[in-house]
Design an enzyme around this catalytic site. Sequence first.
Site, mmCIF file in Angstrom:
data_model
loop_
_atom_site.group_PDB
_atom_site.id
_atom_site.type_symbol
_atom_site.label_atom_id
_atom_site.label_comp_id
_atom_site.label_asym_id
_atom_site.label_seq_id
_atom_site.Cartn_x
_atom_site.Cartn_y
_atom_site.Cartn_z
ATOM 1 N N GLU A 25 45.388 47.601 50.060
ATOM 2 C CA GLU A 25 43.986 47.371 49.708
ATOM 3 C C GLU A 25 43.035 47.955 50.743
ATOM 4 O O GLU A 25 41.971 48.453 50.406
ATOM 5 C CB GLU A 25 43.782 45.865 49.584
ATOM 6 C CG GLU A 25 42.378 45.423 49.291
ATOM 7 C CD GLU A 25 42.205 43.915 49.447
ATOM 8 O OE1 GLU A 25 41.247 43.387 48.873
ATOM 9 O OE2 GLU A 25 43.030 43.282 50.149
ATOM 10 N N ASP A 66 32.906 41.144 50.659
ATOM 11 C CA ASP A 66 33.097 39.739 51.022
ATOM 12 C C ASP A 66 34.280 39.626 51.998
ATOM 13 O O ASP A 66 35.412 39.646 51.552
ATOM 14 C CB ASP A 66 33.295 38.858 49.794
ATOM 15 C CG ASP A 66 34.274 39.447 48.777
ATOM 16 O OD1 ASP A 66 34.542 40.659 48.771
ATOM 17 O OD2 ASP A 66 34.777 38.654 47.975
#
Length: 527
Positions: free
Chosen positions: A483, A299
């Site tokens: 991340e 996403d």
Amino acid sequence: MTPPPHRHRFRQLALLPALALLLQAQTTPPSPADIYGPLFAAVQEARVFPDGKTFADAVPREDPQAILAAYRREKPRDKAALAAFVRRHFAVRGEDTQAKPPLRARIRELWPVLGRAPFAATPGSSALGLDSGYVVPGDRFQEIYYWDSYFTMLGLKADGQAPLVEAMIANFGDLIERYGHIPNGTRSYYLSRSQPPFFALMLDLSDDRDPALAKRRLAALIREHHYWMAGATCLDAGGACQHVVRMPDGSLLNRYWDARDTPRDESWREDRETAAKAAPRATTIVQRDLRAAAESGWDFSSRWLADPMRLETIHTTDIVPIDLNSLLWITENRIATRARALGDAATADRFEGLATRRKAAIDRYLWVAGERRFADWDRMARRATPSRSAAELFPLFAGHASREQARAVAATTRATLLGEGGLRTTGIRSGQQWDSPNGWAPLQWIAVEGLGRYGEQPLAKDIARRWVATVARTYAETGKLLEKYDVEERKPGGGGEYPTQDGFGWTNGVTAAMLERWPDLGAETPR
């Protein structure tokens, strides 16, 4: 008494002011503004540092002309990009004063930092209670996430944290027993969807051989499989229901889907704004497609967009994705293996049959022979999508690709997805975080494991080497494990709905697992 020599010089300079000025011009070094010119002005005007003296006092890590050449080449446009550029090329006061532990040691230090104790749910809170300890990704993500956790657990196992691996498996089994599936994350607003199903692979990390526990885990696996296949009972003329899609030949494959069609609680404003741009498409359709993309873990990505540059063209539920179907093939095979080990031949036969039929459907619809690649399939257009992404390595990771298919995918990977710092997510620069130039830890591991399975060890190790070097370089510059990363410029990644996060569970896990397999990767000096 004879005056010291320097007093004679001062007297001479006082008598010859023009000569003094000339000597001063010849001996005074240039200031940072003189040396760095447009870079200096850009950093100061953007207020990269609250105190302008901070950059004026920064120490270059390399030759100033090389820094200026990099600045002209990269053209960092905004404050965040400038800040990242400065920290790569300069030692900044207050940020480089403490020695950092080696990368491998730092990962080990972070496990207790990211670890959490069991807790009971609080009325009115969105957090779902858990009975065992667990590890969170970090930063804004202070709950466990489904597919993140598998890659985190790889590092826990490599670092001798077997009890914590077992605790996390116990939590996931309990979630299946409570809700019928593992939610996206342990928040009430995530219960309407799951994430890529890695529970079967998590169980492979367990050393527990208790027969009673094995039976309970098999039941949980079967129940999770039922969650993904429940739509088979409600297929209509449209050919899709919930997570299930009927292919043109009548075979069944799966898609990402969400039981709700409202804005996501965690991105409520953003989803409303995206849906508003999509008119005349129904708001509810767009919002479900946004949610379905969140279930995919990607996403967002151009994989799900009709126009790769416009998020409002998202149509995730129209797409039959290669990664999801490869993971469900793994699940069906693991169920069959576990059932046979427990003496349940009927269940084993049934799931072996399901896996065989799924592989046949994948080969028919998700393998594009003419382009020698695996692909997602658009059920409305009734053809493979043009998207080239790291997802096409999942069949190699799962083990259902043929040798010829694996060789073709390896060649495609080398030619189109390999960046200087690791594997690109896609070949498209859309501004979305699951697109180029970003690389993500889970996809590096999928590629390394999949290529290695089919004898492509040199490419597998090369991807691991590039990835570890990127993580190590950014850690050396920032002290952080992130991340996602820009694998073209080998720096922190960008894009998406929120800033790049620090922590970071799956980066730590994958990097630790790679270094455990190839310790020599950690000996390379980040460049």
